[in-house]
Design an enzyme around this catalytic site. Structure first.
Site, short mmCIF file in Angstrom:
data_model
loop_
_atom_site.label_atom_id
_atom_site.label_comp_id
_atom_site.label_asym_id
_atom_site.label_seq_id
_atom_site.Cartn_x
_atom_site.Cartn_y
_atom_site.Cartn_z
N GLY A 233 -5.90 -1.81 -2.83
CA GLY A 233 -5.38 -0.47 -2.58
C GLY A 233 -6.16 0.51 -3.43
O GLY A 233 -7.01 0.12 -4.24
N LEU A 234 -5.89 1.77 -3.27
CA LEU A 234 -6.60 2.80 -4.02
C LEU A 234 -6.17 2.79 -5.49
O LEU A 234 -5.16 2.17 -5.86
CB LEU A 234 -6.34 4.17 -3.40
CG LEU A 234 -6.93 4.39 -2.01
CD1 LEU A 234 -6.45 5.71 -1.43
CD2 LEU A 234 -8.45 4.34 -2.05
N GLY B 149 -4.36 3.68 -8.66
CA GLY B 149 -2.99 4.17 -8.84
C GLY B 149 -1.98 3.60 -7.87
O GLY B 149 -0.81 3.96 -7.91
N GLY C 83 -0.83 0.60 -7.79
CA GLY C 83 0.05 -0.38 -8.43
C GLY C 83 -0.48 -1.80 -8.38
O GLY C 83 0.25 -2.75 -8.63
N LYS C 84 -1.77 -1.95 -8.07
CA LYS C 84 -2.36 -3.29 -7.93
C LYS C 84 -2.19 -4.13 -9.19
O LYS C 84 -1.71 -5.26 -9.13
CB LYS C 84 -3.86 -3.18 -7.60
CG LYS C 84 -4.17 -2.46 -6.32
CD LYS C 84 -5.66 -2.28 -6.13
CE LYS C 84 -6.33 -1.48 -7.22
NZ LYS C 84 -5.89 -0.09 -7.36
N SER D 185 -11.64 -2.73 -4.01
CA SER D 185 -12.40 -3.51 -3.01
C SER D 185 -12.06 -3.20 -1.55
O SER D 185 -11.89 -4.10 -0.74
CB SER D 185 -12.25 -5.01 -3.27
OG SER D 185 -10.91 -5.42 -3.26
#
Length: 173
Positions: free
Chosen positions: A12-13, A15, A17-18, A86
């Site tokens: 994900g982008l 921020g 929450g990855k 990614s």
């Protein structure tokens, strides 16, 4: 030969929450499986010597390094939780072709929420033109075509709740 490990790819982008959700997921996974490892963008940049920039070409090289490392670990029976941006079609397709136990988890977050969460002021600085090469602003982000899960992380559920739900769905053997 031992069974291959699984790769839980949180993407994900910035921020989204990855790392937070990935760490919570990893804690649950590790409680039942000591042969597990957690990797995120900061860890991986350090492992590979932090030798790349943020332009698309460098980001793609980095994403492919991450993919290959995850495959090597999984091939040796280690479960991997990888939390990185990614968002490149090339990387996603390579992962699908080469990582047998892949579980791609896409954290989708509306841009207005990402901007509110923006601790490093990445998005606000990019929209003002102060920095460039920010995924989702001036670098295109390829959303996964067929992830095993799409999580809209808009603050409705805590990172712990999201991780627990994902663990029950994918992590528990």
């Amino acid at each position: 030969m031992e069974a291959p490990g699984r790769v839980f790819w949180f993407t994900g982008l910035a921020g989204a929450g990855k790392t937070t959700i990935g760490r919570n997921f990893f804690a649950l996974l590790r409680s039942e499986n000591p042969a597990a490892i957690f990797l995120d963008g900061d860890i991986l940049r350090n492992v590979f010597g932090n030798d790349l920039g943020h332009a698309r070409a460098d980001r793609l090289v980095s994403a492919m390094r991450n993919s290959r490392l995850c495959k090597v670990l999984a091939d040796q029976g280690i479960d991997v939780v990888c939390a990185t941006i990614s968002l490149f079609r090339e990387c996603q397709e390579w992962n699908r072709r080469n990582i047998e136990g892949l579980h791609e988890i896409y954290l989708r977050v509306p841009m207005d929420i990402l901007i509110k969460r923006d601790q490093k002021q990445l998005y606000s600085r990019a929209t003002r033109g102060e920095i460039k090469d920010v995924m989702g602003v001036d670098l295109a982000a390829d959303e996964p075509l067929a992830p095993e899960a799409i999580v809209v992380n808009d603050g409705t559920h805590s990172p712990q709740e999201i991780a627990a739900s994902l663990y029950l769905k994918f992590g528990k053997r």
